[in-house]
Design an enzyme around this catalytic site. Sequence first.
Site, short mmCIF file in Angstrom:
data_model
loop_
_atom_site.label_atom_id
_atom_site.label_comp_id
_atom_site.label_asym_id
_atom_site.label_seq_id
_atom_site.Cartn_x
_atom_site.Cartn_y
_atom_site.Cartn_z
CB THR A 159 -0.93 -0.02 1.24
OG1 THR A 159 -1.81 -1.12 1.09
CG2 THR A 159 -1.74 1.25 1.37
CB SER A 189 2.61 -8.05 1.15
OG SER A 189 1.68 -7.88 2.19
CB THR A 230 0.37 -3.69 6.42
OG1 THR A 230 -0.88 -3.83 5.74
CG2 THR A 230 0.82 -2.25 6.39
CG ASP A 231 -2.58 -7.33 3.96
OD1 ASP A 231 -2.88 -6.69 4.99
OD2 ASP A 231 -3.22 -7.25 2.90
C1 SIN Z 1 -0.26 -5.30 1.03
O1 SIN Z 1 -0.05 -5.96 2.05
O2 SIN Z 1 0.54 -5.30 0.06
C2 SIN Z 1 -1.49 -4.50 0.88
C3 SIN Z 1 -2.02 -4.01 2.16
C4 SIN Z 1 -1.11 -3.03 2.85
O3 SIN Z 1 0.04 -2.80 2.50
O4 SIN Z 1 -1.62 -2.45 3.84
#
Ligand code: SIN
Length: 322
Positions: free
Chosen positions: A14, A62, A95-96
């Site tokens: 993100t 991710s 973050t995932d």
């Molecule tokens: C991801 O994990 O690539 C998408 C979600 C995020 O980064 O919050």
Amino acid sequence: MVRKKIVVLGTGGTIAGTAADPGDGIGYTAAQLGVAQLLQALPGQAASSFELVTEQVAQLDSKDMSFQVWRQLALRCAHWLAQQDVQGLVITHGTDTLEETAYFLHAVLGPDKPVVLTCAMRPATSVHADGPQNMLDALAVASLPGAQGVVAVCAGTVHGATDVQKIHTYRLDAFSSGDAGPLGFVEEGVVRLVKQWPEPPANICLTAIEKVANSAFWPRVEILMSYAGADGLVVDALLAQSASDSPGDLRLKGLVLAGTGNGSLHATLEAAASRAQQAGVRVVRASRCCEGRVLMKPGDSLEHTRGLSPVKARVALMLDLL
Ligand code: SIN
């Protein structure tokens, strides 16, 4: 004097996401901007005493993380960490699955320089974009003399790779280190450490990175949860498939069971897990609780995960099986 380098490796997420509407915090596409563009958006003074080098290792959401990307990322980290003039690394990541990548890198690299994963909960085009501040904070940590180990920086907080977990779906401060607490904080560009930097894992294998580099496929390790009505049919289906002539990468080698409370398992799931263990599958018990650790008691037959969450226990077991 030659300036030391901080290398920023991009993997997407993100933090590199864009949306048509700057007010839209969820309807965006992750992994659209290159890591060099993310740095260009920062105020000019960012990490000015270091030369910033960028490298785009991957560009993905991710949730779609793969072993191939992990392998490439680990190899590029190992390459840069070995350069005398590199002070530290920053990795931009979604973050995932950030906590899984952080734990994987901790386990295979155990670096004596800082490897700082950072991220964002809002896309780069959002009016509430948190990526630029997180990037500045990550650069501050990577620049710090004496910093070492794999850490994650988000919302002004520094977390160690072993304890960090994404605990919130939406808020900007989405990560926690649970009972262990964070390693420190970044305030106005200054790092305030409240704990020691992470040490390399005690059992780190010197050839871990070579093993990762040379493996055509990784041992198949699945995660199953215990819940009301869990019946173990999935375990038997996985065993049946493994007993057939399926290729090596499909054969079940390990099972992580995310048990209830102190790692307890529904009786039928436990029976199926014992059958798997007898068939040569490594079975470990974690807890589906997001805090605390599984404590062994007399009579327990399945090993536990030494406090690792199910997703990190899976990484540890895969590396063990390598
Ligand atoms: C991801 O994990 O690539 C998408 C979600 C995020 O980064 O919050």
